[in-house]
Design a protein around this motif. Structure first.
Motif, PDB file in Angstrom:
ATOM      1  N   ASP A  65       0.871  -1.177   0.000  1.00 39.65           N
ATOM      2  CA  ASP A  65       0.000   0.000   0.000  1.00 39.65           C
ATOM      3  C   ASP A  65       0.903   1.221   0.000  1.00 39.65           C
ATOM      4  O   ASP A  65       1.604   1.487   0.982  1.00 39.65           O
ATOM      5  CB  ASP A  65      -0.898  -0.006   1.247  1.00 39.65           C
ATOM      6  CG  ASP A  65      -1.807   1.213   1.327  1.00 39.65           C
ATOM      7  OD1 ASP A  65      -1.953   1.921   0.311  1.00 39.65           O
ATOM      8  OD2 ASP A  65      -2.373   1.462   2.412  1.00 39.65           O
ATOM      9  N   ILE A  66       0.910   1.950  -1.105  1.00 38.96           N
ATOM     10  CA  ILE A  66       1.808   3.096  -1.250  1.00 38.96           C
ATOM     11  C   ILE A  66       1.078   4.349  -0.762  1.00 38.96           C
ATOM     12  O   ILE A  66       0.160   4.840  -1.417  1.00 38.96           O
ATOM     13  CB  ILE A  66       2.267   3.247  -2.707  1.00 38.96           C
ATOM     14  CG1 ILE A  66       2.948   1.950  -3.173  1.00 38.96           C
ATOM     15  CG2 ILE A  66       3.222   4.442  -2.844  1.00 38.96           C
ATOM     16  CD1 ILE A  66       3.341   1.951  -4.640  1.00 38.96           C
ATOM     17  N   GLY A  67       1.497   4.848   0.395  1.00 39.51           N
ATOM     18  CA  GLY A  67       0.803   5.926   1.078  1.00 39.51           C
ATOM     19  C   GLY A  67      -0.179   5.323   2.071  1.00 39.51           C
ATOM     20  O   GLY A  67      -1.389   5.532   1.990  1.00 39.51           O
ATOM     21  N   SER A  68       0.348   4.547   3.023  1.00 39.07           N
ATOM     22  CA  SER A  68      -0.495   3.684   3.863  1.00 39.07           C
ATOM     23  C   SER A  68      -1.100   4.373   5.074  1.00 39.07           C
ATOM     24  O   SER A  68      -1.933   3.767   5.769  1.00 39.07           O
ATOM     25  CB  SER A  68       0.310   2.463   4.323  1.00 39.07           C
ATOM     26  OG  SER A  68       1.528   2.859   4.938  1.00 39.07           O
ATOM     27  N   GLY A  69      -0.698   5.606   5.364  1.00 38.38           N
ATOM     28  CA  GLY A  69      -1.315   6.339   6.461  1.00 38.38           C
ATOM     29  C   GLY A  69      -1.272   5.596   7.773  1.00 38.38           C
ATOM     30  O   GLY A  69      -0.211   5.191   8.253  1.00 38.38           O
ATOM     31  N   LEU A  70      -2.424   5.371   8.382  1.00 39.76           N
ATOM     32  CA  LEU A  70      -2.523   4.712   9.688  1.00 39.76           C
ATOM     33  C   LEU A  70      -2.470   3.184   9.592  1.00 39.76           C
ATOM     34  O   LEU A  70      -2.569   2.495  10.599  1.00 39.76           O
ATOM     35  CB  LEU A  70      -3.811   5.138  10.399  1.00 39.76           C
ATOM     36  CG  LEU A  70      -3.948   6.649  10.646  1.00 39.76           C
ATOM     37  CD1 LEU A  70      -5.284   6.954  11.305  1.00 39.76           C
ATOM     38  CD2 LEU A  70      -2.805   7.183  11.497  1.00 39.76           C
ATOM     39  N   GLY A  71      -2.350   2.666   8.384  1.00 40.08           N
ATOM     40  CA  GLY A  71      -2.084   1.236   8.220  1.00 40.08           C
ATOM     41  C   GLY A  71      -3.277   0.335   8.029  1.00 40.08           C
ATOM     42  O   GLY A  71      -3.138  -0.886   7.967  1.00 40.08           O
ATOM     43  N   GLN A  72      -4.456   0.906   7.886  1.00 40.60           N
ATOM     44  CA  GLN A  72      -5.663   0.087   7.827  1.00 40.60           C
ATOM     45  C   GLN A  72      -5.673  -0.890   6.651  1.00 40.60           C
ATOM     46  O   GLN A  72      -6.085  -2.043   6.811  1.00 40.60           O
ATOM     47  CB  GLN A  72      -6.887   0.998   7.739  1.00 40.60           C
ATOM     48  CG  GLN A  72      -8.203   0.268   7.558  1.00 40.60           C
ATOM     49  CD  GLN A  72      -9.376   1.219   7.473  1.00 40.60           C
ATOM     50  OE1 GLN A  72      -9.737   1.848   8.449  1.00 40.60           O
ATOM     51  NE2 GLN A  72      -9.947   1.364   6.293  1.00 40.60           N
ATOM     52  N   VAL A  73      -5.226  -0.455   5.477  1.00 33.72           N
ATOM     53  CA  VAL A  73      -5.300  -1.318   4.285  1.00 33.72           C
ATOM     54  C   VAL A  73      -4.405  -2.553   4.434  1.00 33.72           C
ATOM     55  O   VAL A  73      -4.885  -3.684   4.267  1.00 33.72           O
ATOM     56  CB  VAL A  73      -4.980  -0.531   2.999  1.00 33.72           C
ATOM     57  CG1 VAL A  73      -4.971  -1.467   1.790  1.00 33.72           C
ATOM     58  CG2 VAL A  73      -5.992   0.591   2.797  1.00 33.72           C
ATOM     59  N   PRO A  74      -3.107  -2.407   4.764  1.00 33.41           N
ATOM     60  CA  PRO A  74      -2.287  -3.608   4.950  1.00 33.41           C
ATOM     61  C   PRO A  74      -2.796  -4.519   6.072  1.00 33.41           C
ATOM     62  O   PRO A  74      -2.733  -5.753   5.945  1.00 33.41           O
ATOM     63  CB  PRO A  74      -0.893  -3.048   5.288  1.00 33.41           C
ATOM     64  CG  PRO A  74      -0.884  -1.692   4.657  1.00 33.41           C
ATOM     65  CD  PRO A  74      -2.277  -1.179   4.828  1.00 33.41           C
ATOM     66  N   LEU A  75      -3.317  -3.924   7.147  1.00 30.49           N
ATOM     67  CA  LEU A  75      -3.861  -4.743   8.238  1.00 30.49           C
ATOM     68  C   LEU A  75      -5.015  -5.607   7.745  1.00 30.49           C
ATOM     69  O   LEU A  75      -5.074  -6.808   8.020  1.00 30.49           O
ATOM     70  CB  LEU A  75      -4.326  -3.843   9.388  1.00 30.49           C
ATOM     71  CG  LEU A  75      -3.244  -3.083  10.165  1.00 30.49           C
ATOM     72  CD1 LEU A  75      -3.884  -2.085  11.129  1.00 30.49           C
ATOM     73  CD2 LEU A  75      -2.339  -4.044  10.930  1.00 30.49           C
ATOM     74  N   LEU A  76      -5.943  -5.007   7.007  1.00 28.04           N
ATOM     75  CA  LEU A  76      -7.094  -5.749   6.499  1.00 28.04           C
ATOM     76  C   LEU A  76      -6.679  -6.796   5.471  1.00 28.04           C
ATOM     77  O   LEU A  76      -7.184  -7.927   5.485  1.00 28.04           O
ATOM     78  CB  LEU A  76      -8.109  -4.786   5.880  1.00 28.04           C
ATOM     79  CG  LEU A  76      -8.974  -3.990   6.859  1.00 28.04           C
ATOM     80  CD1 LEU A  76      -9.802  -2.953   6.109  1.00 28.04           C
ATOM     81  CD2 LEU A  76      -9.881  -4.920   7.657  1.00 28.04           C
ATOM     82  N   VAL A  77      -5.771  -6.421   4.575  1.00 32.56           N
ATOM     83  CA  VAL A  77      -5.317  -7.367   3.549  1.00 32.56           C
ATOM     84  C   VAL A  77      -4.706  -8.604   4.197  1.00 32.56           C
ATOM     85  O   VAL A  77      -4.998  -9.742   3.814  1.00 32.56           O
ATOM     86  CB  VAL A  77      -4.314  -6.691   2.597  1.00 32.56           C
ATOM     87  CG1 VAL A  77      -3.571  -7.729   1.753  1.00 32.56           C
ATOM     88  CG2 VAL A  77      -5.025  -5.693   1.691  1.00 32.56           C
ATOM     89  N   ASN A  78      -3.880  -8.400   5.205  1.00 34.18           N
ATOM     90  CA  ASN A  78      -3.255  -9.535   5.878  1.00 34.18           C
ATOM     91  C   ASN A  78      -4.266 -10.347   6.678  1.00 34.18           C
ATOM     92  O   ASN A  78      -4.255 -11.585   6.640  1.00 34.18           O
ATOM     93  CB  ASN A  78      -2.140  -9.048   6.798  1.00 34.18           C
ATOM     94  CG  ASN A  78      -1.538 -10.186   7.623  1.00 34.18           C
ATOM     95  OD1 ASN A  78      -1.839 -10.316   8.800  1.00 34.18           O
ATOM     96  ND2 ASN A  78      -0.721 -11.008   7.001  1.00 34.18           N
TER      97      ASN A  78
END
Length: 297
Positions: free
Chosen positions: A170-183
């Motif tokens: 996630d390029i520009g992941s901010g608070l990390g919600q997208v990588p957390l959900l993807v994993n």
């Protein structure tokens, strides 16, 4: 008349026993929203111009106490679910079942980013800590942080059909919600690239608290990151102009060794659609409020 109407609204919520049952998150979220924006805000505006201040203040206290009660039910729910995530008992299908159990699909058509009760649920579950103040000065072409709507993340995961061996960035992941959900949903390695140090530290802390070792956050300018491990990328318009093109060029070099997929949302999509080394699989790439999939050719 106004006092009676407000009192009736509060009593209607207080007497709805289902709102106090943990399972009814969606209805409770709507009730909390109503209390905050249609009762408390209304009282605040009336207090400024009313002779019945005492009665209004009592009603406001009653509404705030009710809101706190409902929020505490959610806090207890999220605490229990976070413990299950830490123990590895709430991921993959189990995590999707939790989402389906507590939230209802929103079939609205959005002409702007748009957030709903799914976002309220995900925010409370994954990123409950106080949002940090930015500490880094953005460069001119960097875009201020805005959370990706949760429904867009779920749509991405559904379209991408992620599988073991995929590595997500996630390029520009901010608070990390997208990588957390993807994993959590797919189990694959998920990485977030974030320039803002405060957001990066926040995301790292979230992943550690949830015991998600396959989620990694990189605090760096996206133009100098090594993307060689990745084959699936996402951007919710973290930057524009020349900076966006520089990052796309990095991904182009990566695509010469293996096929990659890029998912975009927001104003960056039309720019990505112009790249002759990418093919959009689900449209023209010209709607900034649609999630697009691009595949290297």
């Amino acid at each position: 008349m106004i006092i009676a109407e407000i009192r009736s609204d509060i009593q209607t919520i207080e007497s709805d026993a289902k709102l106090f049952e943990e399972i009814n998150f969606d209805s409770r979220a709507n009730a909390i929203d109503f209390i905050e924006f249609h009762i408390i805000d209304r009282i605040d505006s009336l207090i400024q111009q009313s002779a019945i201040i005492k009665e209004l203040r009592l009603l406001k206290q009653q509404a705030e106490n009710l809101k706190t009660q409902l929020e505490q039910i959610d806090n207890n729910l999220f605490a229990g679910l976070r413990e299950q995530i830490r123990a590895g008992a709430c991921n993959g299908t189990a995590f999707r079942t939790v989402i389906d159990t507590y939230t209802k699909p929103d079939n609205k058509s959005y002409e702007q980013p748009g957030y709903d009760n799914l976002d309220v649920f995900i925010n409370g579950l994954l990123t409950a800590a106080t949002i940090p103040r930015p500490v880094n000065e953005l460069e001119p072409e960097m875009v201020f942080y805005q959370k990706t709507p949760a429904r867009v993340v779920f749509e991405l995961i559904e379209i991408a059909q992620l599988k073991p061996g995929d590595v997500f960035f996630d390029i520009g992941s901010g608070l990390g919600q997208v990588p957390l959900l993807v994993n959590l949903i797919s189990g694959i390695i998920a990485k977030g690239v974030e320039f803002e140090t405060a957001c990066h530290e926040y995301a790292v802390n979230c992943a550690a608290k949830l015991n998600l070792p396959n989620v990694e956050f990189i605090n760096a300018d996206a133009r100098v990151v090594d993307y060689s491990a990745g084959n699936v990328f996402f951007m919710y318009t973290p930057f524009q102009g020349q900076m966006l093109q520089e990052v796309i060029s990095l991904l182009n070099k990566k695509s010469r060794r293996r096929i990659i997929r890029i998912y975009t949302y927001g104003p960056c999509s039309p720019h990505v659609a112009m790249q002759n080394w990418l093919k959009c699989t689900n449209g023209q790439g010209n709607d900034i409020y649609k999630l697009y999939e691009f595949v290297s050719v």
